[in-house]
Design a protein around this motif. Structure first.
Motif, short mmCIF file in Angstrom:
data_model
loop_
_atom_site.label_atom_id
_atom_site.label_comp_id
_atom_site.label_asym_id
_atom_site.label_seq_id
_atom_site.Cartn_x
_atom_site.Cartn_y
_atom_site.Cartn_z
N ALA A 67 13.87 2.46 -20.33
CA ALA A 67 14.39 1.65 -19.10
C ALA A 67 14.97 2.52 -18.23
CB ALA A 67 15.34 0.67 -19.63
N LEU A 68 15.70 3.72 -18.62
CA LEU A 68 16.38 4.40 -17.79
C LEU A 68 15.14 5.06 -16.66
CD1 LEU A 68 18.78 6.04 -16.37
CD2 LEU A 68 18.69 7.59 -18.48
N THR A 69 14.09 5.54 -17.43
CA THR A 69 12.79 6.18 -16.66
C THR A 69 12.56 5.22 -15.49
OG1 THR A 69 12.42 7.56 -18.62
CG2 THR A 69 10.76 7.19 -16.88
N THR A 70 12.36 4.08 -16.11
CA THR A 70 11.75 3.02 -15.18
C THR A 70 12.92 2.71 -13.89
OG1 THR A 70 11.03 1.75 -17.01
CG2 THR A 70 11.11 0.39 -14.91
N ILE A 71 14.22 2.81 -14.08
CA ILE A 71 15.07 2.98 -13.05
C ILE A 71 14.86 4.16 -12.24
CG2 ILE A 71 17.47 2.89 -12.64
CD1 ILE A 71 17.60 1.20 -15.35
N VAL A 78 4.69 2.26 -6.64
CA VAL A 78 4.97 0.82 -7.39
C VAL A 78 3.83 1.08 -8.45
CG1 VAL A 78 4.07 -1.36 -7.35
CG2 VAL A 78 4.98 -0.55 -5.34
N SER A 79 2.82 1.72 -8.58
CA SER A 79 2.08 2.16 -9.95
C SER A 79 2.96 2.71 -10.95
CB SER A 79 0.75 2.87 -9.67
OG SER A 79 1.08 3.82 -8.94
N MET A 80 3.76 3.69 -10.44
CA MET A 80 4.45 4.52 -11.35
C MET A 80 5.36 3.65 -11.95
SD MET A 80 5.20 8.32 -10.13
CE MET A 80 4.94 8.06 -8.34
N ARG A 81 6.06 2.65 -11.37
CA ARG A 81 7.17 1.78 -11.65
C ARG A 81 6.43 0.74 -12.72
NH1 ARG A 81 8.83 -2.04 -6.80
NH2 ARG A 81 8.87 0.01 -5.96
N SER A 87 5.68 0.66 -20.20
CA SER A 87 6.17 1.51 -21.34
C SER A 87 7.28 1.11 -21.74
CB SER A 87 6.05 3.20 -20.81
OG SER A 87 6.72 3.94 -21.82
N ALA A 88 8.31 0.79 -21.17
CA ALA A 88 9.85 0.27 -21.61
C ALA A 88 9.58 -0.79 -22.43
CB ALA A 88 10.70 0.26 -20.61
N VAL A 143 3.55 5.14 -24.81
CA VAL A 143 3.49 6.63 -24.50
C VAL A 143 2.31 6.79 -23.50
CG1 VAL A 143 2.87 8.87 -25.60
CG2 VAL A 143 4.40 7.30 -26.57
N LEU A 144 0.97 6.15 -23.49
CA LEU A 144 0.09 6.48 -22.63
C LEU A 144 0.47 6.00 -21.33
CD1 LEU A 144 -2.96 5.55 -24.82
CD2 LEU A 144 -2.30 7.69 -23.87
N CYS A 145 1.11 4.83 -21.11
CA CYS A 145 1.61 4.46 -19.91
C CYS A 145 2.52 5.18 -19.23
CB CYS A 145 2.06 2.96 -19.98
SG CYS A 145 1.12 1.73 -20.19
N ALA A 146 3.62 5.77 -20.06
CA ALA A 146 4.47 6.75 -19.35
C ALA A 146 3.81 8.00 -18.86
CB ALA A 146 5.51 7.04 -20.48
N MET A 147 2.89 8.68 -19.89
CA MET A 147 2.12 9.77 -19.62
C MET A 147 1.11 9.59 -18.21
SD MET A 147 0.90 10.99 -23.30
CE MET A 147 -0.17 12.17 -22.83
N ARG A 148 0.65 8.38 -18.16
CA ARG A 148 -0.19 8.11 -16.98
C ARG A 148 0.80 8.20 -15.69
NH1 ARG A 148 -3.72 9.28 -13.39
NH2 ARG A 148 -4.11 7.32 -12.28
N ALA A 149 1.77 7.47 -15.71
CA ALA A 149 2.97 7.48 -14.92
C ALA A 149 3.33 8.85 -14.15
CB ALA A 149 3.98 6.46 -14.90
N LEU A 150 3.67 9.70 -15.40
CA LEU A 150 4.02 11.06 -14.99
C LEU A 150 2.85 11.99 -14.50
CD1 LEU A 150 6.17 12.46 -17.74
CD2 LEU A 150 6.63 12.36 -15.49
#
Length: 158
Positions: A67-71, A78-81, A87-88, A143-150
């Motif tokens: 959640a903190l990462t999303t914030i 927007v795609s990263m958000r 992910s959260a 994990v895959l969503c967060a990795m793609r966002a990064l």
């Protein structure tokens, strides 16, 4: 700072997901191998430590980091958000699944008298194994969503 928190979130979630894989491939197979003897062996093994405690300690911080990462990435693309939010959400669903699906089955497997509840124990062991794959898939998706966002973060112009 926000990138470090994103990496920490991925680290925690990936570790938690690998534990669920281990649980499915090793623990659950052992518990269900020869009920009632295998359940008694598992109960003896866990007599000093409750394995649910691990998830109750590690799960909530993983959700908070997601959640903190999303914030922290909210003002980025927007795609990263959306990816960090997805992910959260996966991590939150894992905690809910643990509380509402796994804990009740754990109580049947590890607390109810064995001889009087053999059918319920067999059913709980089977349900536990099937649902753990769902928990694992949610962890992998998160994990895959967060990795793609990064990945998007690093390839974007800042």
């Amino acid at each position: 700072m926000k990138v470090a928190i994103a990496f920490l979130s991925i680290f925690m979630a990936a570790g938690l997901t690998m534990v669920t894989v281990y649980n499915t491939l090793v623990d659950a197979r052992s518990w269900g191998a020869n009920i009632p003897a295998s359940i008694q062996t598992a109960r003896d093994y866990y007599s000093h430590v409750d394995p649910r405690r691990f998830y109750l300690i590690v799960g909530p911080p993983t959700v908070l980091l997601g959640a903190l990462t999303t914030i922290l990435f909210w003002k980025d693309a927007v795609s990263m958000r959306l990816l960090f939010g997805a992910s959260a959400t996966c991590y939150a669903l894992i905690v809910l699944l643990t509380i509402f699906s796994f804990v009740p089955r754990d109580l049947i497997l590890f607390r109810d008298p064995i001889q009087e509840h053999l059918d319920e124990i067999r059913a709980a062991a089977s349900q536990w194994s099937r649902m753990n794959w769902a928990r694992t898939l949610l962890g992998c998706a998160g994990v895959l969503c967060a990795m793609r966002a990064l990945d998007l973060y690093y390839t974007a112009d800042h």
